[in-house]
Design a protein around this motif. Structure first.
Motif, short mmCIF file in Angstrom:
data_model
loop_
_atom_site.label_atom_id
_atom_site.label_comp_id
_atom_site.label_asym_id
_atom_site.label_seq_id
_atom_site.Cartn_x
_atom_site.Cartn_y
_atom_site.Cartn_z
N PHE A 254 0.86 -1.19 0.00
CA PHE A 254 0.00 0.00 0.00
C PHE A 254 0.89 1.23 0.00
CE2 PHE A 254 -2.42 3.07 2.84
CZ PHE A 254 -3.26 3.53 1.84
N ALA A 255 0.77 2.05 -1.07
CA ALA A 255 1.52 3.29 -1.18
C ALA A 255 0.57 4.47 -1.04
CB ALA A 255 2.24 3.37 -2.52
N LEU A 256 0.98 5.44 -0.23
CA LEU A 256 0.12 6.59 0.03
C LEU A 256 0.97 7.85 0.13
CD1 LEU A 256 -2.85 7.00 2.39
CD2 LEU A 256 -0.84 8.39 2.86
N SER A 257 0.42 8.95 -0.39
CA SER A 257 0.95 10.28 -0.08
C SER A 257 -0.24 11.20 0.14
CB SER A 257 1.85 10.80 -1.21
OG SER A 257 1.13 11.00 -2.41
N ALA A 258 -0.04 12.20 1.00
CA ALA A 258 -1.17 13.05 1.39
C ALA A 258 -0.69 14.39 1.89
CB ALA A 258 -2.00 12.35 2.46
N PHE A 259 -1.50 15.43 1.61
CA PHE A 259 -1.22 16.78 2.11
C PHE A 259 -1.20 16.78 3.64
CE2 PHE A 259 -2.73 19.93 -1.38
CZ PHE A 259 -2.12 19.20 -2.36
N THR A 260 -0.26 17.54 4.19
CA THR A 260 -0.19 17.68 5.65
C THR A 260 -0.21 19.14 6.06
OG1 THR A 260 1.06 17.14 7.63
CG2 THR A 260 2.34 17.63 5.65
N THR A 261 -0.72 19.37 7.24
CA THR A 261 -0.70 20.70 7.85
C THR A 261 0.59 20.93 8.64
OG1 THR A 261 -1.90 19.75 9.74
CG2 THR A 261 -3.21 20.87 8.06
N ASP A 262 1.42 19.91 8.81
CA ASP A 262 2.55 19.98 9.73
C ASP A 262 3.62 20.99 9.32
OD1 ASP A 262 1.26 18.05 11.16
OD2 ASP A 262 2.74 16.47 10.82
N ASN A 263 3.91 21.05 8.04
CA ASN A 263 5.06 21.82 7.59
C ASN A 263 4.77 23.30 7.36
OD1 ASN A 263 7.89 21.87 6.54
ND2 ASN A 263 6.83 22.52 4.69
N ALA A 264 3.59 23.59 6.81
CA ALA A 264 3.24 24.97 6.46
C ALA A 264 1.79 25.23 6.84
CB ALA A 264 3.47 25.22 4.97
N PRO A 265 1.49 25.31 8.14
CA PRO A 265 0.09 25.43 8.57
C PRO A 265 -0.62 26.65 8.01
CG PRO A 265 1.61 25.78 10.41
CD PRO A 265 2.41 25.23 9.29
N ALA A 266 0.06 27.78 7.92
CA ALA A 266 -0.59 28.97 7.38
C ALA A 266 -0.89 28.81 5.89
CB ALA A 266 0.29 30.20 7.63
N GLY A 267 0.08 28.28 5.17
CA GLY A 267 -0.12 28.05 3.74
C GLY A 267 -1.23 27.07 3.47
N MET A 268 -1.27 25.98 4.27
CA MET A 268 -2.33 24.99 4.08
C MET A 268 -3.70 25.57 4.44
SD MET A 268 -1.82 22.05 2.75
CE MET A 268 -0.38 21.19 2.11
N ALA A 269 -3.76 26.40 5.46
CA ALA A 269 -5.03 27.04 5.80
C ALA A 269 -5.51 27.91 4.65
CB ALA A 269 -4.87 27.87 7.08
N ALA A 270 -4.57 28.63 4.01
CA ALA A 270 -4.93 29.44 2.86
C ALA A 270 -5.35 28.56 1.68
CB ALA A 270 -3.75 30.33 2.47
N ALA A 271 -4.67 27.42 1.52
CA ALA A 271 -5.02 26.50 0.42
C ALA A 271 -6.42 25.93 0.60
CB ALA A 271 -3.99 25.38 0.34
N ILE A 272 -6.80 25.67 1.84
CA ILE A 272 -8.16 25.18 2.11
C ILE A 272 -9.18 26.19 1.58
CG2 ILE A 272 -9.84 24.73 3.95
CD1 ILE A 272 -7.47 23.52 5.56
N GLU A 273 -8.91 27.47 1.79
CA GLU A 273 -9.81 28.51 1.29
C GLU A 273 -9.81 28.57 -0.23
OE1 GLU A 273 -11.96 30.37 3.12
OE2 GLU A 273 -11.30 28.98 4.70
N VAL A 274 -8.64 28.40 -0.84
CA VAL A 274 -8.53 28.42 -2.31
C VAL A 274 -9.38 27.31 -2.93
CG1 VAL A 274 -6.95 28.05 -4.25
CG2 VAL A 274 -6.27 29.54 -2.36
N PHE A 275 -9.35 26.12 -2.32
CA PHE A 275 -10.07 24.96 -2.87
C PHE A 275 -11.54 24.91 -2.46
CE2 PHE A 275 -5.93 23.04 -3.82
CZ PHE A 275 -6.21 22.31 -4.96
N LYS A 276 -11.97 25.80 -1.60
CA LYS A 276 -13.30 25.69 -1.00
C LYS A 276 -14.42 25.64 -2.03
CE LYS A 276 -13.91 27.30 3.07
NZ LYS A 276 -14.02 28.20 4.26
N ASN A 277 -14.31 26.41 -3.10
CA ASN A 277 -15.37 26.47 -4.10
C ASN A 277 -15.07 25.64 -5.35
OD1 ASN A 277 -17.03 28.28 -2.60
ND2 ASN A 277 -15.68 29.96 -3.19
N SER A 278 -14.15 24.70 -5.22
CA SER A 278 -13.86 23.78 -6.32
C SER A 278 -14.70 22.52 -6.17
CB SER A 278 -12.37 23.42 -6.33
OG SER A 278 -12.08 22.51 -5.27
N GLN A 279 -14.57 21.61 -7.13
CA GLN A 279 -15.24 20.31 -7.03
C GLN A 279 -14.66 19.48 -5.89
OE1 GLN A 279 -15.28 18.09 -10.71
NE2 GLN A 279 -15.89 19.86 -11.93
#
Length: 270
Positions: free
Chosen positions: A187-212
């Motif tokens: 089983f191979a997995l990769s996934a976005f994490t909040t650990d490294n850049a929490p502010a950037g990821m929080a902003a990315a959540i907002e960017v993707f909010k109105n996408s599919q």
């Protein structure tokens, strides 16, 4: 009929961005729309998204070759996205031409383009389905034709679980797929994490909010839980460029890891 007519299904929503098409754009592909490119450009203002996409794609190549070296000859790629250079069957067929690959994605452009690309490929197929419905994926005629579940399988969830909400329980989904494959499978997995850049990821959540595909990045501990029932291979769950890099000096590169923002790992069942 022009090139656009070939790859754009008539009922696709070109105005709402999709993760598969955004990823395609970030990797330099041409199967995306203005809405996808606009979202990607916004994402680039808050995260090094092109580096993230590149490093994730490089991890996919390395982990597929590793599984092939370990004897795996059949693969299921969940949330496979739009096929670009370096897709699973291209990577594995370079070393084992008889290996079999099932791609799974619910995004219409990804499904249609994959079916066109694989039309003359007997050992690979696209299943147009939502990975959140394991029974539909596993019982699909194409899956049953290409995958022998009495033999080890390489199961891939590469860069996809961040699009699965907690309410859809990605941990239970990973367990359902795990239970469908025999001991000796990987089983191979990769996934976005909040650990490294929490502010950037929080902003990315907002960017993707109105996408599919809204995003749900997670901590290392939350991602590690998806490997329940597997034994992680060295070097464990690490940032994508740190997973068995072709250039070993990159394994300790803080700068390279900081551009990744995805954890990655490979586990064996049994």
């Amino acid at each position: 009929m022009n090139e656009r007519d070939i790859w754009v299904p008539g009922n696709v929503d070109a105005n709402t961005p999709s993760a598969a098409r955004v990823y395609d754009y970030l990797l330099g592909g041409g199967h995306n729309f203005d809405s996808d490119r606009q979202l990607a450009e916004k994402l680039l203002t808050v995260l090094p998204a092109r580096d993230m996409a590149r490093l994730n794609r490089e991890f996919l190549r390395r982990v597929v070759l590793e599984m092939a070296a370990l004897g795996i000859r059949q693969f299921i790629d969940l949330g496979s996205g739009i096929p670009t250079v370096g897709n699973v069957h291209e990577v594995v067929h370079a070393v084992h031409p008889d290996a079999r690959v099932v791609y799974v994605d619910y995004e219409m452009v990804a499904a249609v383009h994959s079916e066109l690309m694989l039309a003359e490929e007997p050992n690979a197929a696209m299943v147009h389905a939502d990975m959140r419905q394991p029974e539909q994926v596993l019982r699909h005629e194409k899956t049953q034709r290409l995958i022998d579940f009495s033999e080890p399988v390489g199961m891939l969830m590469v860069g996809v679980v961040q699009f699965i909400a907690d309410e859809d329980d990605p941990w239970a989904l990973a367990a359902q797929y795990r239970d469908a494959i025999p001991d000796g499978s990987y089983f191979a997995l990769s996934a976005f994490t909040t650990d490294n850049a929490p502010a950037g990821m929080a902003a990315a959540i907002e960017v993707f909010k109105n996408s599919q595909d809204p995003i749900y990045p997670r901590s290392r501990e939350e991602i590690l839980r998806m490997f329940d029932g597997y034994t992680l291979l060295d070097p464990g769950l690490v940032y994508t460029p740190q997973w068995r890099p072709q250039q070993p000096e990159l394994a300790d590169s803080t700068a390279e890891a900081s551009r990744s923002n995805l954890y990655a790992g490979l586990g064996i069942k049994g």
